[in-house]
Scaffold this active site. Structure first.
Site, PDB file in Angstrom:
ATOM      1  N   ASP A 292       0.864  -1.164   0.000  1.00 32.49           N
ATOM      2  CA  ASP A 292       0.000   0.000   0.000  1.00 32.49           C
ATOM      3  C   ASP A 292       0.912   1.229   0.000  1.00 32.49           C
ATOM      4  O   ASP A 292       2.126   1.142   0.188  1.00 32.49           O
ATOM      5  CB  ASP A 292      -0.964  -0.014   1.192  1.00 32.49           C
ATOM      6  CG  ASP A 292      -2.168   0.874   0.940  1.00 32.49           C
ATOM      7  OD1 ASP A 292      -3.196   0.689   1.595  1.00 32.49           O
ATOM      8  OD2 ASP A 292      -2.071   1.762   0.058  1.00 32.49           O
TER       9      ASP A 292
HETATM   10  C1  GLC Z   1      -4.154   4.442  -0.384  1.00 39.52           C
HETATM   11  C2  GLC Z   1      -5.083   3.311   0.022  1.00 39.52           C
HETATM   12  C3  GLC Z   1      -5.164   2.213  -0.988  1.00 39.52           C
HETATM   13  C4  GLC Z   1      -5.001   2.790  -2.371  1.00 39.52           C
HETATM   14  C5  GLC Z   1      -3.563   3.298  -2.470  1.00 39.52           C
HETATM   15  C6  GLC Z   1      -3.297   3.934  -3.836  1.00 39.52           C
HETATM   16  O1  GLC Z   1      -3.454   4.891   0.733  1.00 39.52           O
HETATM   17  O2  GLC Z   1      -4.866   2.713   1.285  1.00 39.52           O
HETATM   18  O3  GLC Z   1      -6.428   1.562  -0.819  1.00 39.52           O
HETATM   19  O4  GLC Z   1      -5.245   1.804  -3.350  1.00 39.52           O
HETATM   20  O5  GLC Z   1      -3.242   4.215  -1.440  1.00 39.52           O
HETATM   21  O6  GLC Z   1      -4.063   5.060  -3.997  1.00 39.52           O
END
Ligand code: GLC
Length: 755
Positions: A292
């Site tokens: 993430d």
């Molecule tokens: C964010 C979220 C995740 C998302 C990623 C990219 O922090 O936790 O769900 O897909 O970053 O945007």
């Protein structure tokens, strides 16, 4: 552009690149051999480059990166040190970045472009929690199909969805993004969304790679506080948290995203048990895992890595394949491999998994296949897409209360008042997760009523938020400005019926939006009571990204319609249900609590050793609140009524491994309607304590007024067993109870003995 000073070097470069280009463009029978050939021609650094993902040069969906910048990112793009980019949208913008990589890096390996296409891209479906309330797996799949068509038309070939985190705590803002509190429903919805995004062939122009997230346990953030520690027992991990992820693997998903939280004190990005032992090992997952946003670097905050080199080593050894915005792999993995801290086989495995997905998407054949600008013009906001999201929006609406037939409203009444700022809001219905969508593109409630030819008078009543709102900014809620109250109250006084459109602003749920109080935000509750005092003929049209505490409304207001955040066609869907053109059929995928003090609250709880009620105080309860939720999981009313009778069970388990349950369902009202008939199972005695009941089947049944039908459910070994604390799926003989009805409160019961 590059200038080669040494002809020999140039010849060597051209020879090397020509053979690698050949590896890229070879149309070979066996896909693996092309990827393997490509791997053979890659340097260590180029393999590591595939394991690096940068945020593009557009919206950031996380904390703005500290280490990198556009210049450094471009350098890395040019020398093949980037495998993927997120948050770049539009065929032209994608093409430009792709050309940089394909034309200037030595091997020209194309990027994969990711985006959070959570419930639509331009034409938005209801938020996922609302979609789950439809229980209509076909409609959910279709909504994801629409999202994939529109996203792929804008250069996107990978979505960070479906989010399949189970959660039992409405304080957590991201409940809007999932399918609620139940693993069985969450598994079915997750699989439907994977099929919608990925279709039958990932190399089709209008299919995109899906991503099961956030692996794992993110929805169990303690106290509902985002990014918080998750305390999860093994029985809950195996029977509640993991099944929806396994359902996505079984549906053929090709990527996963690990999560910010810790499980057993280990941040998921560093969790070898989850990523290598379970996902890649036991489940045989062949795709790749992306971290993430910055979750790799956050290991330093968690205190399990001392610096970014440590991050790169721990994350890669644990099975995390691609590093989103931590700048760890790209800067430290080469040294880690050269010093022996990370085995080369892990780098080869990660690079192969990533290249395989690019191959399956068709990117190695044609890096620009998703960059055809004409598709954007043809497909975005296509009427068929609007029809699809309108259909599921109507099906997602949940009727929570309807006394004295307050609903449906009369189409011809002359003195209808509509009060509430959300009635005119064209953004909130789009929800929190709408990267790349267009502002003010939702049909508002007022516009929906206009389209239906309904006459009304509108008063805003109160502002909900103050100032500008944005995805990454805290919202300022109006707690003081009552200047519009009088106008609304005067309007209510002279009206026959009042529609009050109240609830959460779109950015009040979602990531980083945990709430410790769950009442109607701001001054809305005060406004509701003030209006009700002068005119009790009120219909509460609720807009929300999560369950709220609605005790006062439930005790006083004749009708409550939960319309969540329903996406682009929100106002039209709400109007269709308000006037009775569509008979509401939604059922709650997550219960509504009576108070925050009950959280986490969920229907499939264990019995405890002291269930109640009991005369003395010594049983599991509160002295100041009921145990039950205000509205239970699986609950939703209709404009008609349904009745269940004649439940029967035939237990042929052991021969064809089936237990067949049938019930007669009748429409006892005056209108045609659709019921979600639900089957719950209880394993009364097992080697671990089992929930008092668990959803193990559901059927959507549409009946004319007065019509009856026998509804059958088949329980197979997939429904009759559970995972023990070693993670083994077991079926234990003995006494079971089965319940069938229109919510998790179903009381029609039949027992059987599984032999
Ligand atoms: C964010 C979220 C995740 C998302 C990623 C990219 O922090 O936790 O769900 O897909 O970053 O945007």
């Amino acid at each position: 552009m590059y200038k080669f000073s040494n002809i020999l070097f140039l010849i060597a470069f051209l020879q090397l690149s020509s053979c690698s280009q050949k590896a890229l463009t070879d149309k070979v029978n066996n896909k693996d051999s092309r990827v393997d050939k490509l791997l053979e021609s890659m340097t260590l650094n180029e393999k590591i480059g595939q394991m690096n993902q940068y945020n593009g040069f557009y919206d950031a969906t996380g904390p703005a990166p500290t280490g990198g910048d556009a210049k450094m990112k471009y350098e890395h793009l040019r020398n093949g040190m980037v495998g993927s980019v997120l948050n770049v949208t539009g065929a032209d913008a994608v093409r430009k970045l792709q050309e940089t990589v394909v034309n200037e890096s030595r091997l020209g390996i194309p990027l994969i472009f990711g985006l959070d296409v959570i419930h639509g891209h331009k034409t938005l479906a209801p938020i996922p929690l609302a979609e789950a309330a439809s229980w209509d797996l076909e409609a959910i799949e279709k909504a994801s199909r629409v999202a994939a068509i529109e996203a792929s038309a804008r250069g996107i070939n990978w979505t960070f969805a479906p989010m399949v985190d189970i959660s039992r705590d409405a304080r957590w803002g991201r409940v809007m993004e999932g399918a609620g509190e139940d693993a069985y429903l969450g598994s079915k919805v997750g699989a439907a969304r994977v099929k919608g995004f990925q279709g039958n062939n990932l190399s089709d122009i209008n299919t995109i790679a899906a991503c099961a997230k956030h692996f794992a346990g993110y929805g169990f953030a303690e106290s509902g506080k985002d990014y918080n520690t998750a305390e999860i027992s093994m029985t809950t991990l195996y029977n509640v948290v993991l099944p929806p992820f396994k359902a996505c693997v079984d549906a053929g998903i090709c990527t996963f995203m690990n999560s910010f939280n810790t499980v057993n004190g280990i941040p998921s990005t560093a969790d070898k048990f989850l990523q290598r032992d379970v996902l890649k090992g036991k489940w045989g997952f062949e795709g790749f895992i992306v971290s993430d946003w910055g979750s790799g670097a956050e290991m330093i905050e968690h205190g399990v890595a001392k610096d970014k080199k440590d991050v790169a080593i721990i994350a890669t050894n644990a099975g995390s394949d691609m590093d989103m915005e931590s700048y760890a792999n790209v800067n430290f993995l080469q040294a880690a491999v050269e010093e022996g801290s990370v085995p080369m086989k892990y780098i080869d495995d990660s690079a192969r998994r990533i290249l395989k997905v690019k191959e399956d998407l068709g990117l190695l054949d044609d890096p620009y296949k998703y960059c055809n600008g004409t598709r954007e013009k043809e497909l975005l906001y296509h009427p068929d897409h609007r029809a699809a999201v309108l259909d599921i929006a109507k099906k997602s609406i949940v009727l929570l209360k309807n006394e004295n037939n307050a609903l449906p409203i009369s189409k011809t009444q002359k003195r209808l008042a509509v009060i509430g700022t959300l009635a005119q809001d064209k953004n909130s219905p789009l929800g929190n997760w709408r990267m790349g969508s267009d502002d003010d593109t939702a049909v508002s409630v007022l516009e929906g009523l206009d389209n239906m030819g309904i006459e009304y008078t509108y008063a805003e009543g109160t502002k909900l938020s103050i100032g500008e709102n944005a995805f990454i900014r805290e919202m300022k809620i109006n707690e003081t400005d009552r200047s519009q109250f009088d106008e609304a109250i005067e309007l209510a006084k002279k009206s026959e019926q009042v529609l009050m459109v109240l609830g959460e602003y779109g950015y009040q749920s979602g990531e980083g939006r945990s709430r410790a109080k769950l009442g109607l935000p701001g001054l809305q509750q005060e406004l509701l009571e003030a209006v009700y005092e002068v005119n009790p003929n009120v219909v509460l049209v609720l807009m929300t990204g999560r369950p709220l505490v609605l005790n006062w409304a439930d005790e006083n207001v004749p009708a409550i319609l939960n319309t969540w955040h329903l996406g682009t066609e929100s106002g039209n869907a709400i109007a269709e249900v308000l006037v009775g053109n569509y008979n509401p059929s939604g059922k709650l995928p997550m219960c509504f609590p009576r108070s925050v003090g009950q959280l986490p609250i969920y229907y499939n709880h264990l019995n405890t050793g002291r269930p109640g009620p009991k005369d003395l105080v010594f049983w599991s309860h509160y002295t100041d609140e009921k145990n039950s939720p205000l509205y239970p999981f699986g609950y939703g009313l209709s404009y008609t009524s349904f009745d269940y009778k004649d439940i029967s069970v035939s237990n042929t388990y052991g021969t064809d491994d089936n237990v067949k349950v049938s019930v007669t369902l009748s429409n006892t009202g005056k209108l045609k309607g659709k019921e979600v008939a639900q089957l719950y199972l209880r394993d009364r005695v097992a080697s671990v304590s089992r929930p008092v009941r668990e959803l193990k089947g559901f059927k959507l049944v549409e009946l004319n007024a007065g019509e009856s039908r026998v509804v059958e459910f088949i329980l197979t070994k997939d429904e009759l067993g559970f995972y023990n604390n070693n993670g083994d799926y077991v079926i234990e003989k003995g006494d079971f109870d089965v319940y069938v009805g229109g919510s998790s409160n179903a009381n029609m019961r039949k027992s059987f003995d599984l032999k």
